[in-house]
Design an enzyme around this catalytic site. Structure first.
Site: not given
Ligand code: UDP
Length: 342
Positions: A35, A38, A64, A85, A129, A153, A157, A203
């Site tokens: 991870d 961030s 990554l 994820f 998603s 976004y 995906k 969110n």
């Protein structure tokens, strides 16, 4: 059925990643987390260990896109599978920062695929998603419905799914399960693990939690002129513990068939923003101030899952309702008003 495995969980300190890490540890798998923190923190890794009663085998702070760091992680462990994820996930932010979204979400996935290929790791669960369905009025949505993403976004995906489908065609030993989750919310019932976004939440659920405890003034409801019963956006909220179980089951079913498969992960029930506000204020025992504002760019009216395919394939269904989602989210907020200790 895949037995006890060593699993790389990218984004394992994040909201869904941390709950999935606990679920994997609880079922006898070894977990290695990567991870970049961030939008999460190392405090999540400590909580994973506390909730599961044993720590992940390792946790690396790495991006990554840092090829050398990722290679080192793969050199240090012998992974049976990867659950991926690590990505950026906010619709509104993606409209403002599209290049960052393509770089991190798509570039991060191809970097991971490269490392998997170099280290002969052939199993992947990919975090997709429901937003890929995008501009649709169909209710509920099945996996065969067309993708019409309406924001960067969602497009990242969708592009990742396309890349994975294509790579699977040419790399026959690869097996990939992409889970299109609807709106994961809630928290671990212990109150020790939950959603801890850095900064002001994007969110709706973490935002609501911070309004309920007075850290934020009021919720802005993004539009009340959608063609839905009360005019506000309708989503299929699904408890993060059900989602975590879905990932563990996906992992264990990766060897069922080679190639790429896609499953919806949702409850099949829709909840409007105003219904969510009402459920949350019931759980918190306090009214939640809100104001109606304009629509958020990139948003759609309604997204509800037909999740019968995954029920048929592995027997996955949800067992936690909206009341449990808001109660668990509220418990987590009360026990961790400032998130995880660092
Ligand atoms: N929403 C809202 N206010 C907020 C954040 C979200 O009204 O501060 C609405 C949003 O327009 C959508 C629903 O809540 O209808 C869920 O949005 P969220 O960002 O949580 O998830 P998304 O569906 O975009 O992945």
């Amino acid at each position: 059925m895949l037995g006890p495995s060593t699993v790389l969980v990218t984004g394992g300190a994040g909201f869904i990643g941390s709950h999935t890490a606990v679920e994997l540890l609880d079922h006898g798998h070894e977990v290695v987390i990567v991870d970049d923190y961030s939008n999460s923190s190392p405090g999540a890794v400590e909580r994973i260990a506390k909730v599961a009663g044993r720590p992940p085998a390792a946790a690396y702070e790495a991006d990554l896109l840092d090829r050398r760091a990722l290679t080192e992680v793969f050199d240090n462990h012998s992974f049976d599978a990867v659950v991926h994820f690590a990505a950026k996930k906010a619709v509104g932010e993606s409209v403002r920062l599209p290049v960052e979204y393509y770089d991190i979400n798509v570039g991060g996935t191809t970097a991971l695929l490269r490392a998997m290929r170099e280290h002969e790791v052939h199993r992947l669960v990919f975090s997709s998603s429901c937003s890929i369905y995008g501009d649709t009025t169909k209710v509920p949505l099945t996996e065969g419905d067309p993708a019409r993403p309406t924001n960067p976004y969602a497009t990242t995906k969708w592009l990742c799914e396309r890349i994975l489908t294509d790579v699977c065609r040419y790399v026959p030993e690869l097996s990939v399960l992409a889970l299109r989750y609807f709106n994961p919310v809630g928290a671990h019932p212990s109150g020790l693990l939950g959603e801890v976004p850095n900064g002001v939440p994007n969110n709706v659920m973490p935002y609501l939690a911070q309004v309920a405890d007075g850290r934020l003034d009021r919720l802005q409801v993004f539009g009340d002129d959608y063609p839905t019963p009360d005019g506000t956006g309708v989503r299929d909220y699904v408890h993060v513990m059900d989602v975590a179980e879905g990932h563990r089951m996906a992992l264990e079913h990766l060897d069922d068939k080679p190639g790429m498969s896609v499953f919806n992960i949702g409850t099949g029930r829709g909840t409007s923003v105003l219904e969510l506000v009402s459920a949350f204020s019931h759980a918190a025992g306090t009214p939640i101030p809100y104001e109606i504002t304009g629509r958020r760019p990139g948003d759609v009216a309604e997204l509800i899952a037909d999740a019968t395919a995954v029920a048929r394939a592995w027997g996955w269904t949800t067992s936690r309702d909206l009341a449990a989602m808001v109660e668990d989210a509220w418990r987590f907020q009360q026990m961790n008003p400032a998130g995880y200790p660092n």
